[in-house]
Design a protein around this motif. Structure first.
Motif, PDB file in Angstrom:
ATOM      1  N   THR A  68     -22.826 -20.099  57.220  1.00  0.00           N
ATOM      2  CA  THR A  68     -23.469 -21.430  57.329  1.00  0.00           C
ATOM      3  C   THR A  68     -23.311 -22.285  56.068  1.00  0.00           C
ATOM      4  O   THR A  68     -23.934 -23.333  55.961  1.00  0.00           O
ATOM      5  N   LEU A  69     -22.506 -21.833  55.106  1.00  0.00           N
ATOM      6  CA  LEU A  69     -22.323 -22.640  53.888  1.00  0.00           C
ATOM      7  C   LEU A  69     -21.367 -23.800  54.133  1.00  0.00           C
ATOM      8  O   LEU A  69     -21.417 -24.807  53.440  1.00  0.00           O
ATOM      9  N   THR A  70     -20.458 -23.633  55.090  1.00  0.00           N
ATOM     10  CA  THR A  70     -19.495 -24.683  55.421  1.00  0.00           C
ATOM     11  C   THR A  70     -19.672 -25.070  56.887  1.00  0.00           C
ATOM     12  O   THR A  70     -19.803 -24.200  57.743  1.00  0.00           O
ATOM     13  N   GLN A  71     -19.703 -26.361  57.133  1.00  0.00           N
ATOM     14  CA  GLN A  71     -19.850 -26.866  58.509  1.00  0.00           C
ATOM     15  C   GLN A  71     -18.501 -26.788  59.235  1.00  0.00           C
ATOM     16  O   GLN A  71     -17.498 -27.213  58.668  1.00  0.00           O
ATOM     17  N   PRO A  72     -18.479 -26.290  60.446  1.00  0.00           N
ATOM     18  CA  PRO A  72     -17.197 -26.298  61.173  1.00  0.00           C
ATOM     19  C   PRO A  72     -16.853 -27.713  61.632  1.00  0.00           C
ATOM     20  O   PRO A  72     -17.754 -28.501  61.910  1.00  0.00           O
TER      21      PRO A  72
ATOM     22  N   ASP B 250     -27.281 -24.097  35.292  1.00  0.00           N
ATOM     23  CA  ASP B 250     -27.494 -22.690  35.661  1.00  0.00           C
ATOM     24  C   ASP B 250     -27.111 -22.422  37.108  1.00  0.00           C
ATOM     25  O   ASP B 250     -26.693 -21.317  37.455  1.00  0.00           O
ATOM     26  N   GLU B 251     -27.282 -23.424  37.940  1.00  0.00           N
ATOM     27  CA  GLU B 251     -26.985 -23.238  39.371  1.00  0.00           C
ATOM     28  C   GLU B 251     -25.475 -23.223  39.625  1.00  0.00           C
ATOM     29  O   GLU B 251     -25.010 -22.606  40.574  1.00  0.00           O
ATOM     30  N   ILE B 252     -24.737 -23.950  38.793  1.00  0.00           N
ATOM     31  CA  ILE B 252     -23.286 -24.019  38.984  1.00  0.00           C
ATOM     32  C   ILE B 252     -22.627 -22.724  38.497  1.00  0.00           C
ATOM     33  O   ILE B 252     -21.706 -22.216  39.105  1.00  0.00           O
ATOM     34  N   LYS B 253     -23.186 -22.182  37.393  1.00  0.00           N
ATOM     35  CA  LYS B 253     -22.659 -20.932  36.860  1.00  0.00           C
ATOM     36  C   LYS B 253     -22.864 -19.825  37.904  1.00  0.00           C
ATOM     37  O   LYS B 253     -23.957 -19.721  38.489  1.00  0.00           O
ATOM     38  N   ASN B 254     -21.862 -19.045  38.160  1.00  0.00           N
ATOM     39  CA  ASN B 254     -21.898 -17.967  39.173  1.00  0.00           C
ATOM     40  C   ASN B 254     -22.192 -18.485  40.571  1.00  0.00           C
ATOM     41  O   ASN B 254     -22.579 -17.721  41.456  1.00  0.00           O
TER      42      ASN B 254
ATOM     43  N   CYS C  29     -24.716 -20.026  41.734  1.00  0.00           N
ATOM     44  CA  CYS C  29     -26.072 -19.703  42.180  1.00  0.00           C
ATOM     45  C   CYS C  29     -26.571 -20.722  43.205  1.00  0.00           C
ATOM     46  O   CYS C  29     -27.428 -20.416  44.027  1.00  0.00           O
ATOM     47  N   ILE C  30     -26.015 -21.932  43.151  1.00  0.00           N
ATOM     48  CA  ILE C  30     -26.424 -22.956  44.122  1.00  0.00           C
ATOM     49  C   ILE C  30     -26.118 -22.480  45.551  1.00  0.00           C
ATOM     50  O   ILE C  30     -26.888 -22.758  46.478  1.00  0.00           O
ATOM     51  N   ASP C  31     -25.004 -21.733  45.723  1.00  0.00           N
ATOM     52  CA  ASP C  31     -24.694 -21.178  47.045  1.00  0.00           C
ATOM     53  C   ASP C  31     -25.690 -20.073  47.402  1.00  0.00           C
ATOM     54  O   ASP C  31     -26.043 -19.909  48.570  1.00  0.00           O
TER      55      ASP C  31
ATOM     56  N   GLU D 289     -29.293 -32.971  50.258  1.00  0.00           N
ATOM     57  CA  GLU D 289     -28.534 -32.051  51.112  1.00  0.00           C
ATOM     58  C   GLU D 289     -27.033 -32.371  51.087  1.00  0.00           C
ATOM     59  O   GLU D 289     -26.194 -31.478  51.046  1.00  0.00           O
ATOM     60  N   TYR D 290     -26.721 -33.672  51.108  1.00  0.00           N
ATOM     61  CA  TYR D 290     -25.313 -34.079  51.164  1.00  0.00           C
ATOM     62  C   TYR D 290     -24.611 -33.888  49.823  1.00  0.00           C
ATOM     63  O   TYR D 290     -23.397 -33.744  49.776  1.00  0.00           O
ATOM     64  N   THR D 291     -25.382 -33.907  48.740  1.00  0.00           N
ATOM     65  CA  THR D 291     -24.759 -33.778  47.415  1.00  0.00           C
ATOM     66  C   THR D 291     -24.348 -32.330  47.127  1.00  0.00           C
ATOM     67  O   THR D 291     -23.447 -32.101  46.328  1.00  0.00           O
ATOM     68  N   ILE D 292     -25.040 -31.360  47.742  1.00  0.00           N
ATOM     69  CA  ILE D 292     -24.687 -29.959  47.433  1.00  0.00           C
ATOM     70  C   ILE D 292     -23.845 -29.324  48.526  1.00  0.00           C
ATOM     71  O   ILE D 292     -23.490 -28.158  48.441  1.00  0.00           O
ATOM     72  N   GLN D 293     -23.525 -30.100  49.555  1.00  0.00           N
ATOM     73  CA  GLN D 293     -22.633 -29.577  50.594  1.00  0.00           C
ATOM     74  C   GLN D 293     -21.218 -29.500  50.071  1.00  0.00           C
ATOM     75  O   GLN D 293     -20.844 -30.268  49.195  1.00  0.00           O
ATOM     76  N   GLU D 294     -20.434 -28.594  50.657  1.00  0.00           N
ATOM     77  CA  GLU D 294     -19.041 -28.493  50.218  1.00  0.00           C
ATOM     78  C   GLU D 294     -18.216 -29.578  50.867  1.00  0.00           C
ATOM     79  O   GLU D 294     -18.444 -29.916  52.007  1.00  0.00           O
TER      80      GLU D 294
END
Lengths: 237, 224
Positions: free
Chosen positions: A52-56, B76-80, B82-84, B219-224
């Motif tokens: 769920t980390l990436t949206q399809p 700290d969240e970007i390292k490793n 951790c944000i994921d 939510e949109y800023t931390i999405q891939e």
């Protein structure tokens, strides 16, 4: 048999470039599926999409019958993810990291303490539980990363290239740790380490250019050497 | 909300252990106050003049210290990644934002509470209306952090994120800085809470609006 993880017609594009194309996969209880493939084949994107980390872009991923991207908050309770990134805070101790993630998953406080102790013991880090993660070796961090992923007793464990940076001894300890947990109903691992991956799997999947090009039970393949031949033939090298 | 507190406690624990951000913020605020103190040493003790200077000096210090704190809030969240790890937890992304906001406000507030007595000593000035001043500083800090954290999350992955943050942040926090400076001036001049009610209202509304907007957009800023 009812599938725990179901992937139907999954497509993913990044900036118009297809990364996953029409992925279909059913994983039932007790299965350990290992997804093999070269770099850039789409293994990590597939794992991240299931997690769920990436949206399809198109298609559906279901975990225990729930559509993962519609009910992502709820579905995440059933998933543990181990990546080549550890998701661990370097300035916290091993114990503090596990307690933090346990609380984030809403694990009952009394159960949590026991669970943390048990997982730290299983990962062989008893003597280092109050040391900062920054002082750990890569192998120790990776073992703690599994403990982190298991803190909420998930039924689905996703592993994305967990062997990167591990020496053979650390790999062996890591494998034992992954195999030991019997509560996990489904394990899906992305790897390009054929030897380790094939040893652990019950089913092998090969992904190439974002498509599943091979999907077969281990019992139908033979041994690791046979599989390596198949792998080389499919990928053409 | 409980999950937000867990994130905030985790952030404060890591920060008090490493003191990376705290040390930079304290040293920076010390430098600002000392430089102003030396520049205006002729008027030290002159209550009327200092009442005019103080709001500007204090809020310059707070705004720049906030930029340092906010720019490091996601490191700290970007390292490793951790944000994921946080995104894999069964929590709303808004709860992650709230947790980060609480810890950042707390850290900034600690530094700001150290700046006040230092200012008082450097300028030989007795600060009046401390409870009202604390309220203004708290609301002003919350306003800056609400917007700043969202911008920090947007810029953290860009190559020149730490340079970009102040450029984007300062125009957006003008509606916080103006009422904060005006109300600080009024309180230091001996005013009461009833004299600054309009400014407090403005700060409060800004905090609420930008908290809600940032919580949704986070939510949109931390999405891939």
């Amino acid at each position: 048999m009812n599938s725990i993880v179901s992937v139907k017609g999954l497509h993913k594009t990044f900036g118009g470039r297809p990364v996953l194309s029409n992925i279909n996969m059913e994983v039932s209880s007790g299965e350990f599926v290992v997804i093999f493939g070269p770099n850039g084949a789409g293994k990590t994107t597939l794992i991240k999409t299931i997690a769920t980390l990436t949206q399809p872009t198109k298609g559906i991923v279901s975990i225990e019958g729930r559509e993962a991207h519609k009910h992502s908050v709820d579905v995440r309770r059933s998933i543990g993810l181990v990546s080549h990134d550890t998701f661990l805070y370097d300035s916290l101790t091993a114990e503090e990291n596990l307690l933090f993630y346990g609380r984030m998953f809403g694990v009952d406080e009394e159960l949590l303490k026991n669970r943390v102790n048990q997982l730290i013991s299983d990962s062989g880090l008893d003597m280092r539980m109050r040391d900062r993660v920054a002082t750990f070796s890569k192998g120790m961090k990776q073992r703690l990363s599994i403990a982190r992923a298991l803190i909420h007793s998930p039924c689905v464990l996703l592993l994305d290239e967990p062997y990167s940076g591990l020496d053979p001894e650390a790999t062996e300890i890591f494998n034992n740790f992954v195999i030991r947990d019997k509560d996990i109903r489904v394990k899906i691992m992305a790897s390009h380490n054929i030897e380790n991956g094939f040893k652990l799997c019950t089913r092998a999947v090969i992904v190439q250019n974002g498509k599943i090009v091979f999907n077969r039970q281990k019992s139908d393949i033979g041994d690791a050497e046979d599989f390596e031949l198949i792998y080389r033939e499919i990928l053409g090298f | 909300m409980l999950k937000s507190f867990h994130i905030a406690i985790k952030d404060l624990r890591t920060e008090f252990r490493t003191k990376q951000m705290l040390n930079s913020m304290i040293v920076f605020s010390l430098i600002v106050i000392v430089i102003f103190g030396i520049s205006f040493s002729d008027v030290a003790g002159d209550m009327e003049v200092i009442e005019q200077l103080a709001p500007g000096i204090l809020w310059i210090s707070f705004a720049f210290v906030a930029t340092i704190g906010i720019s490091r809030s996601f490191s700290d969240e970007i390292k490793n990644r951790c944000i994921d790890g946080l995104r894999m937890c069964p929590v709303d992304t808004g709860a992650i934002y709230t947790g980060k906001m609480l810890s950042t406000i707390m850290l900034l507030f600690i530094v700001e509470m150290l700046v006040i007595p230092l200012f008082s000593v450097m300028f030989n000035y007795t600060i009046q209306g401390v409870p009202e001043l604390v309220l203004i500083i708290f609301l002003g800090t919350a306003g800056i952090v609400c917007v700043g954290l969202l911008l920090s999350a947007i810029t953290i992955n860009s190559r020149s994120g730490e340079l970009l943050l102040p450029v984007l942040l300062f125009p957006l926090i003008i509606p916080v800085i103006i009422p904060a400076v005006i109300s600080t001036g009024k309180i230091l001049a001996g005013g009461s809470i009833s004299d600054i009610i309009d400014e407090l209202r403005l700060l409060g509304v800004y905090v609420i609006i930008f908290y809600v907007i940032s919580r949704i957009l986070f939510e949109y800023t931390i999405q891939e």
